[in-house]
Structures are given as structure tokens and as C-alpha cells.
Scaffold this motif. Sequence first.
Motif, PDB file in Angstrom:
ATOM      1  N   THR A 248       5.133 -11.665   2.198  1.00 40.97           N
ATOM      2  CA  THR A 248       3.977 -12.535   1.979  1.00 40.97           C
ATOM      3  C   THR A 248       2.700 -11.728   1.804  1.00 40.97           C
ATOM      4  OG1 THR A 248       5.001 -14.282   3.285  1.00 40.97           O
ATOM      5  CG2 THR A 248       2.631 -14.449   2.979  1.00 40.97           C
ATOM      6  N   ALA A 249       2.666 -10.526   2.381  1.00 41.03           N
ATOM      7  CA  ALA A 249       1.445  -9.716   2.402  1.00 41.03           C
ATOM      8  C   ALA A 249       1.157  -9.062   1.057  1.00 41.03           C
ATOM      9  CB  ALA A 249       1.578  -8.643   3.479  1.00 41.03           C
ATOM     10  N   ASP A 250      -0.120  -8.788   0.832  1.00 38.68           N
ATOM     11  CA  ASP A 250      -0.541  -8.010  -0.337  1.00 38.68           C
ATOM     12  C   ASP A 250      -0.328  -6.522  -0.105  1.00 38.68           C
ATOM     13  OD1 ASP A 250      -1.722 -10.245  -1.907  1.00 38.68           O
ATOM     14  OD2 ASP A 250      -3.079 -10.347  -0.188  1.00 38.68           O
ATOM     15  N   GLU A 251      -0.373  -6.115   1.161  1.00 37.29           N
ATOM     16  CA  GLU A 251      -0.189  -4.712   1.543  1.00 37.29           C
ATOM     17  C   GLU A 251       0.596  -4.642   2.839  1.00 37.29           C
ATOM     18  OE1 GLU A 251      -3.446  -1.704   1.350  1.00 37.29           O
ATOM     19  OE2 GLU A 251      -4.685  -3.456   0.836  1.00 37.29           O
ATOM     20  N   VAL A 252       1.321  -3.534   3.037  1.00 39.24           N
ATOM     21  CA  VAL A 252       2.016  -3.262   4.299  1.00 39.24           C
ATOM     22  C   VAL A 252       1.576  -1.888   4.783  1.00 39.24           C
ATOM     23  CG1 VAL A 252       4.255  -3.009   5.447  1.00 39.24           C
ATOM     24  CG2 VAL A 252       3.997  -4.668   3.583  1.00 39.24           C
ATOM     25  N   THR A 253       1.219  -1.792   6.058  1.00 39.49           N
ATOM     26  CA  THR A 253       0.780  -0.496   6.591  1.00 39.49           C
ATOM     27  C   THR A 253       1.954   0.470   6.706  1.00 39.49           C
ATOM     28  OG1 THR A 253       1.110  -1.166   8.896  1.00 39.49           O
ATOM     29  CG2 THR A 253      -1.057  -1.597   7.929  1.00 39.49           C
ATOM     30  N   THR A 254       1.644   1.744   6.735  1.00 38.46           N
ATOM     31  CA  THR A 254       2.668   2.763   6.974  1.00 38.46           C
ATOM     32  C   THR A 254       3.014   2.811   8.455  1.00 38.46           C
ATOM     33  OG1 THR A 254       1.723   4.057   5.172  1.00 38.46           O
ATOM     34  CG2 THR A 254       3.229   5.204   6.650  1.00 38.46           C
ATOM     35  N   CYS A 255       1.993   2.658   9.290  1.00 34.54           N
ATOM     36  CA  CYS A 255       2.176   2.732  10.747  1.00 34.54           C
ATOM     37  C   CYS A 255       2.635   1.400  11.333  1.00 34.54           C
ATOM     38  CB  CYS A 255       0.860   3.103  11.434  1.00 34.54           C
ATOM     39  SG  CYS A 255       0.259   4.746  11.072  1.00 34.54           S
ATOM     40  N   THR A 256       3.327   1.479  12.453  1.00 35.94           N
ATOM     41  CA  THR A 256       3.619   0.286  13.251  1.00 35.94           C
ATOM     42  C   THR A 256       2.413  -0.019  14.130  1.00 35.94           C
ATOM     43  OG1 THR A 256       4.518   1.557  15.089  1.00 35.94           O
ATOM     44  CG2 THR A 256       6.078   0.879  13.354  1.00 35.94           C
ATOM     45  N   CYS A 257       2.470  -1.147  14.809  1.00 34.68           N
ATOM     46  CA  CYS A 257       1.418  -1.525  15.756  1.00 34.68           C
ATOM     47  C   CYS A 257       1.149  -0.417  16.759  1.00 34.68           C
ATOM     48  CB  CYS A 257       1.832  -2.811  16.480  1.00 34.68           C
ATOM     49  SG  CYS A 257       0.876  -3.170  17.955  1.00 34.68           S
ATOM     50  N   ALA A 258       2.205   0.066  17.412  1.00 36.04           N
ATOM     51  CA  ALA A 258       2.045   1.066  18.474  1.00 36.04           C
ATOM     52  C   ALA A 258       1.497   2.385  17.940  1.00 36.04           C
ATOM     53  CB  ALA A 258       3.377   1.293  19.182  1.00 36.04           C
ATOM     54  N   GLU A 259       1.711   2.652  16.640  1.00 39.95           N
ATOM     55  CA  GLU A 259       1.225   3.903  16.032  1.00 39.95           C
ATOM     56  C   GLU A 259      -0.217   3.794  15.538  1.00 39.95           C
ATOM     57  OE1 GLU A 259       5.569   5.399  14.291  1.00 39.95           O
ATOM     58  OE2 GLU A 259       4.252   4.141  13.063  1.00 39.95           O
ATOM     59  N   GLY A 260      -0.798   2.570  15.625  1.00 39.07           N
ATOM     60  CA  GLY A 260      -2.189   2.400  15.201  1.00 39.07           C
ATOM     61  C   GLY A 260      -2.356   1.856  13.807  1.00 39.07           C
ATOM     62  N   ALA A 261      -1.551   0.841  13.460  1.00 37.92           N
ATOM     63  CA  ALA A 261      -1.587   0.276  12.107  1.00 37.92           C
ATOM     64  C   ALA A 261      -2.970  -0.258  11.731  1.00 37.92           C
ATOM     65  CB  ALA A 261      -0.555  -0.846  11.991  1.00 37.92           C
ATOM     66  N   VAL A 262      -3.642  -0.900  12.663  1.00 40.55           N
ATOM     67  CA  VAL A 262      -4.955  -1.485  12.357  1.00 40.55           C
ATOM     68  C   VAL A 262      -5.973  -0.385  12.071  1.00 40.55           C
ATOM     69  CG1 VAL A 262      -6.861  -2.877  13.281  1.00 40.55           C
ATOM     70  CG2 VAL A 262      -4.480  -3.602  13.646  1.00 40.55           C
ATOM     71  N   GLY A 263      -5.952   0.670  12.880  1.00 43.48           N
ATOM     72  CA  GLY A 263      -6.835   1.802  12.634  1.00 43.48           C
ATOM     73  C   GLY A 263      -6.567   2.440  11.281  1.00 43.48           C
ATOM     74  N   GLU A 264      -5.284   2.573  10.948  1.00 41.38           N
ATOM     75  CA  GLU A 264      -4.901   3.133   9.646  1.00 41.38           C
ATOM     76  C   GLU A 264      -5.511   2.326   8.505  1.00 41.38           C
ATOM     77  OE1 GLU A 264      -1.216   2.628   6.674  1.00 41.38           O
ATOM     78  OE2 GLU A 264      -0.609   2.987   8.749  1.00 41.38           O
ATOM     79  N   TYR A 265      -5.369   0.997   8.588  1.00 40.92           N
ATOM     80  CA  TYR A 265      -5.860   0.151   7.492  1.00 40.92           C
ATOM     81  C   TYR A 265      -7.387   0.157   7.414  1.00 40.92           C
ATOM     82  CZ  TYR A 265      -6.759  -3.545   4.281  1.00 40.92           C
ATOM     83  OH  TYR A 265      -7.236  -4.234   3.194  1.00 40.92           O
ATOM     84  N   LEU A 266      -8.049   0.032   8.560  1.00 43.56           N
ATOM     85  CA  LEU A 266      -9.511   0.014   8.558  1.00 43.56           C
ATOM     86  C   LEU A 266     -10.078   1.343   8.052  1.00 43.56           C
ATOM     87  CD1 LEU A 266     -10.423  -1.812  11.901  1.00 43.56           C
ATOM     88  CD2 LEU A 266     -10.420  -2.755   9.587  1.00 43.56           C
ATOM     89  N   TYR A 267      -9.417   2.441   8.386  1.00 42.33           N
ATOM     90  CA  TYR A 267      -9.899   3.743   7.918  1.00 42.33           C
ATOM     91  C   TYR A 267      -9.798   3.841   6.393  1.00 42.33           C
ATOM     92  CZ  TYR A 267     -11.266   8.592   8.144  1.00 42.33           C
ATOM     93  OH  TYR A 267     -11.964   9.759   7.988  1.00 42.33           O
ATOM     94  N   ALA A 268      -8.737   3.255   5.846  1.00 40.42           N
ATOM     95  CA  ALA A 268      -8.595   3.234   4.378  1.00 40.42           C
ATOM     96  C   ALA A 268      -9.710   2.401   3.733  1.00 40.42           C
ATOM     97  CB  ALA A 268      -7.229   2.673   3.995  1.00 40.42           C
ATOM     98  N   LEU A 269     -10.081   1.298   4.399  1.00 38.06           N
ATOM     99  CA  LEU A 269     -11.189   0.478   3.893  1.00 38.06           C
ATOM    100  C   LEU A 269     -12.498   1.276   3.895  1.00 38.06           C
ATOM    101  CD1 LEU A 269     -10.976  -3.123   5.471  1.00 38.06           C
ATOM    102  CD2 LEU A 269     -10.545  -2.460   3.095  1.00 38.06           C
ATOM    103  N   ILE A 270     -12.734   1.976   5.005  1.00 37.41           N
ATOM    104  CA  ILE A 270     -13.943   2.801   5.122  1.00 37.41           C
ATOM    105  C   ILE A 270     -13.948   3.876   4.036  1.00 37.41           C
ATOM    106  CG2 ILE A 270     -15.162   4.472   6.578  1.00 37.41           C
ATOM    107  CD1 ILE A 270     -14.009   2.877   9.014  1.00 37.41           C
ATOM    108  N   ASP A 271     -12.804   4.501   3.834  1.00 38.68           N
ATOM    109  CA  ASP A 271     -12.687   5.575   2.841  1.00 38.68           C
ATOM    110  C   ASP A 271     -13.007   5.070   1.442  1.00 38.68           C
ATOM    111  OD1 ASP A 271     -12.051   8.319   2.321  1.00 38.68           O
ATOM    112  OD2 ASP A 271     -10.204   7.632   1.366  1.00 38.68           O
ATOM    113  N   ARG A 272     -12.458   3.891   1.110  1.00 41.74           N
ATOM    114  CA  ARG A 272     -12.725   3.317  -0.210  1.00 41.74           C
ATOM    115  C   ARG A 272     -14.202   2.975  -0.383  1.00 41.74           C
ATOM    116  NH1 ARG A 272      -7.543   0.622   0.288  1.00 41.74           N
ATOM    117  NH2 ARG A 272      -8.493  -1.387   0.828  1.00 41.74           N
ATOM    118  N   ALA A 273     -14.783   2.409   0.669  1.00 39.94           N
ATOM    119  CA  ALA A 273     -16.195   2.011   0.608  1.00 39.94           C
ATOM    120  C   ALA A 273     -17.118   3.213   0.466  1.00 39.94           C
ATOM    121  CB  ALA A 273     -16.558   1.200   1.849  1.00 39.94           C
ATOM    122  N   THR A 274     -16.747   4.286   1.139  1.00 37.46           N
ATOM    123  CA  THR A 274     -17.558   5.499   1.123  1.00 37.46           C
ATOM    124  C   THR A 274     -17.547   6.137  -0.274  1.00 37.46           C
ATOM    125  OG1 THR A 274     -16.917   5.894   3.408  1.00 37.46           O
ATOM    126  CG2 THR A 274     -17.959   7.715   2.283  1.00 37.46           C
TER     127      THR A 274
END
Length: 276
Positions: A248-274
Motif C-alpha cells: 500500500t505504501a509509496d515507499e518502504v524503509t530499509t531499516c526496521t523499527c528497532a533499527e531506526g526506520a523513522v530516523g532513516e526516513y526523516l534524514y532522507a527528507l532533510i537531505d532532499r530539502a537541503t
Amino acid sequence: MKSALSDTLVICDMDNTLLTAKEGLPACNRTVINLFTSLGGLFTVATGRPPESIRAALEGIRLSLPAISCNGALLYDFSTETVLHRSTLNREQATTAIKDILNKFPRMGVEVMAGNGEMYVIHANETTHAHQVDEHLGSIACPIDCVPDGWVKVVFAADPEAIRKLGQYAKTKYYGRDNYFLATNNIYLEIMPGGVSKATGLQDLCALMNKSIKNTIVIGDYYNDLELMRTAGHAVAVANAPAEVKATADEVTTCTCAEGAVGEYLYALIDRATKS
């Protein structure tokens, strides 16, 4: 840089997306959320948890906007400590369901969340006890008739096999049309007010905050996130999500929850914005 992120509203599921019940919040998630919001990004959560439990789990992370709590039944603003929107169950129909289910499943744990999400334990078992411990929830044990009015949801709690059987049983019963059953975890089955969900919570939040749903990004992991993911402008599934949720998702993270999936995704957003 601020302007590049300030129109982006990220709404994140909590359990098994942002954090795990046992390990809690990965350190990288905390670091990147704080960075994301400091750069102007907007971040909040959509969860089955009541406000008290959200506060304990976030451990001081400041949300940019009100939280979608109790699976959309409560919108709670931590900056003012107020409920901005509340949806409630038909108490009579919910009571009929609880009594019938306890008669059929006498070892089933039952919790009622009322008011601002305060927990009232109608029938305790090992799973309700673990729920309170894992989510740092205070509770009041009392008979069903002593629970105050303003029920926002009922939680049935037991081992996965008992919950599976309860789910099958509930499909064969009719307790009235005002409430509905929602599976939120393999150890929980909930009764929610009709027409209320995380998705309607997102719509209520955007209307209240004058934000466009097109600019929302939802991160989730489970079947009860599907409607929310379909409603949002962009949907992200964490790597530990079931196949249907990933599809259903447009994207799937590489990391699992325990590995920091949310941090991974937000960092990619920051990187793109920068770089934009």
C-alpha cells in the motif's frame, strides 16, 4: 532550508514503527526528529495509545502539532494539555459486547479508555498487566458500571490465539451499529466509535490546523494504518511491516523499527530539502 520543510507534516504510528514496547525509542529516531523539527519540519503521532502513554514513550520529544490519540478518538494538544476533539462510543452497545464476550471468553482482559484516555481495567489478565507496564499507564480497576461516561474505546487483550478466536466470534455477533471492532495488534482487539479512525483523525487535524492533506506523510507498520496511509499525501511503510502494508505504501524503509526506520526516513527528507 526552513521553507523547504515547513510545508511537510509527518504523522507517525508509534508501536513497531517509531518504537518497540521492550526496547523503547531508538536513539537515532530521537536525534533526527529533533533535527527535523528544528529545521521547520512538522512531526506528530497517530496511535492507539492514550495521551499519558504517548507522553511517557516520547521521553521529552516535543510534537509540532496535536497528537492523534486513541486511534483517532482523541486529538490531544500537549502544548496546552487539552483535548481538541473527542469521539465517544455508544456505552450501552459496548457494555453489551463486553458482557457477552466475557461470558464466552472468561480469561479475556478488558480495558475501557474514557475521558482523556484514562484506563479503567474491567477484567485483568497477564496481557492487561503487561500493557500497563510497557506503556507506563496508570489504571483504575473497577466494575463496568463504575467507569465514568465518555468512553473513547474498549481494548480486549489476550494471547494471539485467543484474540484470533475473539475476532472470529465478534464477526458473528451484532451489538448495535454505533461502534465497530478494530484489530490493532495480534494481542489486542478494540471497540471504536463508528466512523472514527486514525484516518478521520488526520482529516480532523488538518482541518483544525488549516493544513493540506496533500502535504502529509504517514509512516506506519500494521493493518490498522492502511486507511491512514491511503488518506495521506504520501505513505511510508517500515521494513518490518506485513506485505500488504508494504504494498500500500509509496515507499518502504530499509531499516526496521528497532533499527531506526523513522530516523532513516526523516534524514532522507532533510537531505532532499537541503539539496533542493
